[in-house]
Scaffold this motif. Structure first.
Motif, mmCIF file in Angstrom:
data_model
loop_
_atom_site.group_PDB
_atom_site.id
_atom_site.type_symbol
_atom_site.label_atom_id
_atom_site.label_comp_id
_atom_site.label_asym_id
_atom_site.label_seq_id
_atom_site.Cartn_x
_atom_site.Cartn_y
_atom_site.Cartn_z
ATOM 1 N N GLY A 33 20.388 0.053 -14.344
ATOM 2 C CA GLY A 33 19.498 0.708 -15.283
ATOM 3 C C GLY A 33 18.492 1.577 -14.557
ATOM 4 N N ALA A 34 17.415 1.924 -15.242
ATOM 5 C CA ALA A 34 16.361 2.736 -14.639
ATOM 6 C C ALA A 34 15.438 1.852 -13.813
ATOM 7 N N VAL A 35 14.949 2.395 -12.698
ATOM 8 C CA VAL A 35 14.073 1.645 -11.798
ATOM 9 C C VAL A 35 12.874 2.523 -11.463
ATOM 10 N N ALA A 36 11.675 1.932 -11.496
ATOM 11 C CA ALA A 36 10.446 2.662 -11.190
ATOM 12 C C ALA A 36 9.617 1.869 -10.197
ATOM 13 N N LEU A 37 9.012 2.586 -9.261
ATOM 14 C CA LEU A 37 8.117 2.006 -8.264
ATOM 15 C C LEU A 37 6.743 2.625 -8.458
ATOM 16 N N THR A 38 5.705 1.793 -8.627
ATOM 17 C CA THR A 38 4.368 2.333 -8.843
ATOM 18 C C THR A 38 3.675 2.590 -7.512
ATOM 19 N N ASN A 39 2.535 3.271 -7.594
ATOM 20 C CA ASN A 39 1.854 3.660 -6.363
ATOM 21 C C ASN A 39 1.177 2.496 -5.658
ATOM 22 N N ILE A 40 1.147 1.317 -6.261
ATOM 23 C CA ILE A 40 0.629 0.145 -5.556
ATOM 24 C C ILE A 40 1.744 -0.888 -5.358
ATOM 25 N N GLY A 41 3.004 -0.436 -5.440
ATOM 26 C CA GLY A 41 4.112 -1.250 -4.980
ATOM 27 C C GLY A 41 4.774 -2.164 -5.980
ATOM 28 N N SER A 42 4.440 -2.090 -7.258
ATOM 29 C CA SER A 42 5.140 -2.935 -8.222
ATOM 30 C C SER A 42 6.450 -2.276 -8.634
ATOM 31 N N ASN A 51 0.815 -1.208 0.000
ATOM 32 C CA ASN A 51 0.000 0.000 0.000
ATOM 33 C C ASN A 51 0.851 1.261 0.000
ATOM 34 N N LEU A 52 2.141 1.132 0.322
ATOM 35 C CA LEU A 52 3.081 2.257 0.300
ATOM 36 C C LEU A 52 2.578 3.432 1.128
ATOM 37 N N GLN A 53 2.213 3.152 2.365
ATOM 38 C CA GLN A 53 1.741 4.214 3.240
ATOM 39 C C GLN A 53 2.882 4.962 3.909
ATOM 40 N N GLY A 54 4.089 4.410 3.886
ATOM 41 C CA GLY A 54 5.217 5.055 4.533
ATOM 42 C C GLY A 54 6.183 5.648 3.530
ATOM 43 N N ALA A 55 7.403 5.903 3.996
ATOM 44 C CA ALA A 55 8.430 6.479 3.132
ATOM 45 C C ALA A 55 8.901 5.448 2.111
ATOM 46 N N LYS A 56 9.382 5.942 0.984
ATOM 47 C CA LYS A 56 9.906 5.080 -0.071
ATOM 48 C C LYS A 56 11.086 5.773 -0.727
ATOM 49 N N THR A 65 17.608 4.527 -4.266
ATOM 50 C CA THR A 65 18.858 5.275 -4.224
ATOM 51 C C THR A 65 19.549 5.226 -5.584
ATOM 52 N N ARG A 66 20.538 6.095 -5.753
ATOM 53 C CA ARG A 66 21.288 6.077 -7.010
ATOM 54 C C ARG A 66 22.162 4.837 -7.127
ATOM 55 N N PHE A 67 22.241 4.062 -6.054
ATOM 56 C CA PHE A 67 22.990 2.807 -6.068
ATOM 57 C C PHE A 67 22.101 1.619 -6.445
ATOM 58 N N GLY A 68 20.804 1.893 -6.703
ATOM 59 C CA GLY A 68 19.888 0.844 -7.120
ATOM 60 C C GLY A 68 19.214 0.107 -5.995
ATOM 61 N N VAL A 69 19.316 0.614 -4.766
ATOM 62 C CA VAL A 69 18.694 -0.018 -3.600
ATOM 63 C C VAL A 69 17.321 0.616 -3.367
ATOM 64 N N THR A 70 16.317 -0.220 -3.111
ATOM 65 C CA THR A 70 14.960 0.258 -2.864
ATOM 66 C C THR A 70 14.599 0.051 -1.401
ATOM 67 N N TYR A 71 14.086 1.109 -0.769
ATOM 68 C CA TYR A 71 13.642 1.051 0.624
ATOM 69 C C TYR A 71 12.154 1.396 0.696
ATOM 70 N N ILE A 72 11.448 0.713 1.599
ATOM 71 C CA ILE A 72 10.042 0.996 1.891
ATOM 72 C C ILE A 72 9.849 0.889 3.398
ATOM 73 N N THR A 73 9.081 1.799 3.983
ATOM 74 C CA THR A 73 8.732 1.676 5.396
ATOM 75 C C THR A 73 7.234 1.475 5.544
ATOM 76 N N GLU A 74 6.849 0.795 6.605
ATOM 77 C CA GLU A 74 5.435 0.519 6.884
ATOM 78 C C GLU A 74 5.183 0.716 8.369
ATOM 79 N N LEU A 75 4.237 1.601 8.702
ATOM 80 C CA LEU A 75 3.911 1.872 10.098
ATOM 81 C C LEU A 75 3.105 0.719 10.674
ATOM 82 N N VAL A 76 3.598 0.141 11.766
ATOM 83 C CA VAL A 76 2.912 -0.931 12.486
ATOM 84 C C VAL A 76 2.884 -0.531 13.956
#
Length: 625
Positions: A337-346, A73-78, A81-92
């Motif tokens: 390469g290029a990386v994209a994250l959609t608003n529903i997490g794909s 649901n991507l309710q937290g921070a996302k 990075t320019r190094f190709g690492v993806t972070y997501i946070t989720e409030l629990v």
């Protein structure tokens, strides 16, 4: 990345939309068995025998344990990075879980918790990172945390009226601060710098935004395309799908700023767009950059080549992909390469410019489930039929069915059933699919089968009748019922449960005539619809229940948009548990019960969730993609 002030909930198909889905036609494959004309017999209308009022006990809310898989649901921070690492946070609860994906093709890893609701992440190097978190609720000062081991451990740095930070390295950074409002209610915004990893901040330089009448920005994004030249985008309070935005530029590493562009009050094709909500800006040079918007165009983002003065939409992902491809974060240049994250997490990846974009994650979006001997049968978004072993741990397999509009998919020992809106398809072992059409003019909305031969269908245009079959759809019996049937659940040829709606008397409405309220009940028959018992409760009568599913004559589940109900005595008593606000178990076959307290749920997202304690808590279901 902008601070997310509003939480977007995952969109799911409501019951009101199902008739529209059912209007799509299904078709057969070249190798399918020729169509047989069904025989239809009308039966005596069913009667309502009694209304029961079960005892309902409210228990503790459903708990969710995500393990290593984040909530999409991507309710937290996302952050990508320019190094190709993806972070997501989720409030629990009162903490945020932090998830990382070290490369686009790797798996997610749970790094642990941070206090409060994390609203921004920033990693100037692979190991050094910073986080802003709300620990005392929205509107409070933000706490700054730092890590030197890629997010595995964090330590507090300081607390202040931060809005957004940007670090050039582990020591040097700048931050946007918000001060109290002046006499006109306009906040004072300023930018300060640090040289000691955020412990202290130097004297602030003001940001010239007061004349625009902005409230405290909750949508903000920094981006530096070179060591000296950077940009700051600020969005106002959003409303009705649009938002005023201002873009600033610095050429001295943040010491002074000047306005580059702002959204016009009326549409202008090349201006900083008014539509959509600011998510992120990402500049790759002093003049070239991208703008990502929530509620933006599907699969597109905005591009500038003149330092943000003019913008144009750039289509990178398909507009027809299911589910939505509206972007939440974009990084045009990484080692992968290029990386994209959609608003529903794909998560999508393009290896090199001009090559196709590949949808890497998740492997599916399950909406409907049933289970047979340790293997889940799932219908995913887009109408894919999947077989997901949850007992053996074997890889998931996709099943190609002849139905172009797949409403339901069920597994039995040697048989597969696929239901389209106009036919029942049956495959025995690896033989050709056999098509049994519904009666002429009927289009299925809901269906359920207890065996490959025994099942029922709720269809249009006659919404107050049920079609039942005991020979796989070659012959049908039409039974009129004293309600509008929804979400049928078949235990045997005679034993059926389902949700039903009844239309009440007209209510006073000054804006529209003949407005009637629908009341919902749980219905049960033990004689194939000749007579019914209904179960009434204020907890579901005015909230359209999404589904019902019984394991046997005693154990069953009922779910609405906000609660999960369990009975272990055939409906006389229920235990009710509140669901998380983001979790909407899919209608119809959104829950598959198993023995010994086990059940699996789908909500149109990923991953599947499983319980072993009758729904008191759910873990991520174990399966291989």
């Amino acid at each position: 990345m902008g601070l997310t002030g509003q939480r977007r909930l995952r969109q799911i198909a409501s019951l009101a939309l199902l008739p529209l889905i059912a209007l799509l036609a299904s078709c057969g494959s070249p190798g399918a068995t020729p169509i047989a004309k069904p025989v239809v017999q009308n039966k005596t209308p069913g009667k309502l025998l009694a209304t029961k009022f079960p005892t309902i006990k409210l228990a503790s809310a459903v708990a969710i344990n995500w393990g290593n898989s984040p909530n999409l649901n991507l309710q937290g921070a996302k952050l990508i990075t320019r190094f190709g690492v993806t972070y997501i946070t989720e409030l629990v609860g009162a903490k945020s879980q932090l998830f990382v994906r070290t490369t686009p093709k790797s798996s997610w890893d749970n790094l642990g918790n941070l206090p409060g609701d994390v609203v921004q992440l920033d990693f100037p190097s692979p190991n050094d990172g910073f986080a802003l978190a709300e620990t005392n609720g929205p509107g409070s000062v933000l706490d700054l945390y730092s890590t030197s081991d890629a997010g595995r451990s964090w330590k507090p740095v300081t607390s202040a009226s931060f809005i957004q930070v940007h670090f050039f390295n582990s020591r040097d950074g700048i931050a946007l601060f918000g001060a109290s409002s002046n006499a006109n209610g306009v906040p004072s915004l300023s930018i300060s710098s640090t040289t000691d990893s955020g412990k202290t901040w130097n004297s602030a330089s003001s940001l010239p935004v007061e004349s625009y009448g902005y409230l405290i920005p909750r949508y903000v994004s920094f981006s530096f395309g070179s060591p000296e030249t950077g940009y700051l985008a600020i969005g106002s309070e959003p409303g009705a799908g649009s938002q005023s935005k201002i873009l600033f530029r610095t050429d001295n590493r943040g010491q002074t700023w000047r306005e580059v562009s702002k959204s016009p009050s009326q549409y202008s094709p090349s201006a900083l767009p008014m539509n959509g909500y600011l998510e992120q800006i990402s500049f790759t040079s002093a003049t070239t950059g991208y703008l990502v918007e929530a509620r933006g165009p599907r699969g597109a983002l905005y591009f500038t080549s003149d330092g943000g003065v003019h913008w144009s939409a750039v289509q990178i992902l398909s507009t027809s992909a299911s589910p939505s491809t509206s972007l939440a974060y974009f990084r045009s240049t990484t080692p992968f390469g290029a990386v994209a994250l959609t608003n529903i997490g794909s998560l999508w990846n393009q290896l090199r410019p001009g090559s196709p974009w590949v949808d890497l994650y998740p492997p599916y979006w399950a909406e409907k489930l049933s289970i047979n001997k340790g293997t889940l049968a799932a219908v995913s978004r887009g109408g894919r039929a999947l077989e997901i072993p949850v007992a053996s741990g074997d890889p998931m397999a996709a099943t190609k069915t002849p139905a172009s509009t797949l409403l339901d998919f069920q597994l039995f020992d040697a048989t597969k059933i696929a239901v389209s809106n106009r036919a029942i398809w049956t495959q025995v072992r690896s033989q050709a699919w056999e098509r049994a059409p519904l009666p002429k003019g009927d289009q299925a909305l809901f269906a359920d089968f207890a065996t490959p031969s025994t099942g029922i269908v709720a269809a249009i245009p006659n919404r107050n009748s049920i079609l039942s079959t005991t020979d796989g759809g070659r012959r049908w019996e039409r039974v009129s019922v004293p309600f509008m049937p929804l979400s049928p659940d078949v235990l045997s040829a005679n034993d059926w449960w389902m949700i039903g709606g009844t239309v009440g008397s007209p209510v006073n409405n000054p804006y529209k005539k003949n407005v009637r309220v629908m009341t919902y009940y749980l219905y049960h028959t033990t004689n194939a619809g000749r007579s019914w018992t209904r179960y009434s409760s204020s907890l579901w009568s005015q909230i359209s229940p999404y589904g019902v599913k019984f394991l046997d004559s005693s154990v069953g589940y009922l779910w609405t948009s906000n609660r999960l109900f369990l009975t272990t005595d055939g409906g006389r008593n229920f235990v009710a548990r509140n669901l998380p606000s983001w979790l909407n178990i899919s209608s119809g076959h959104g829950l598959a019960p198993g023995g010994n307290g086990k059940a699996w749920i789908a909500d149109g997202s990923y991953p599947l969730l499983a319980t072993s304690n009758f729904g008191a808590s759910f873990d991520v279901a174990s399966s291989k993609s």
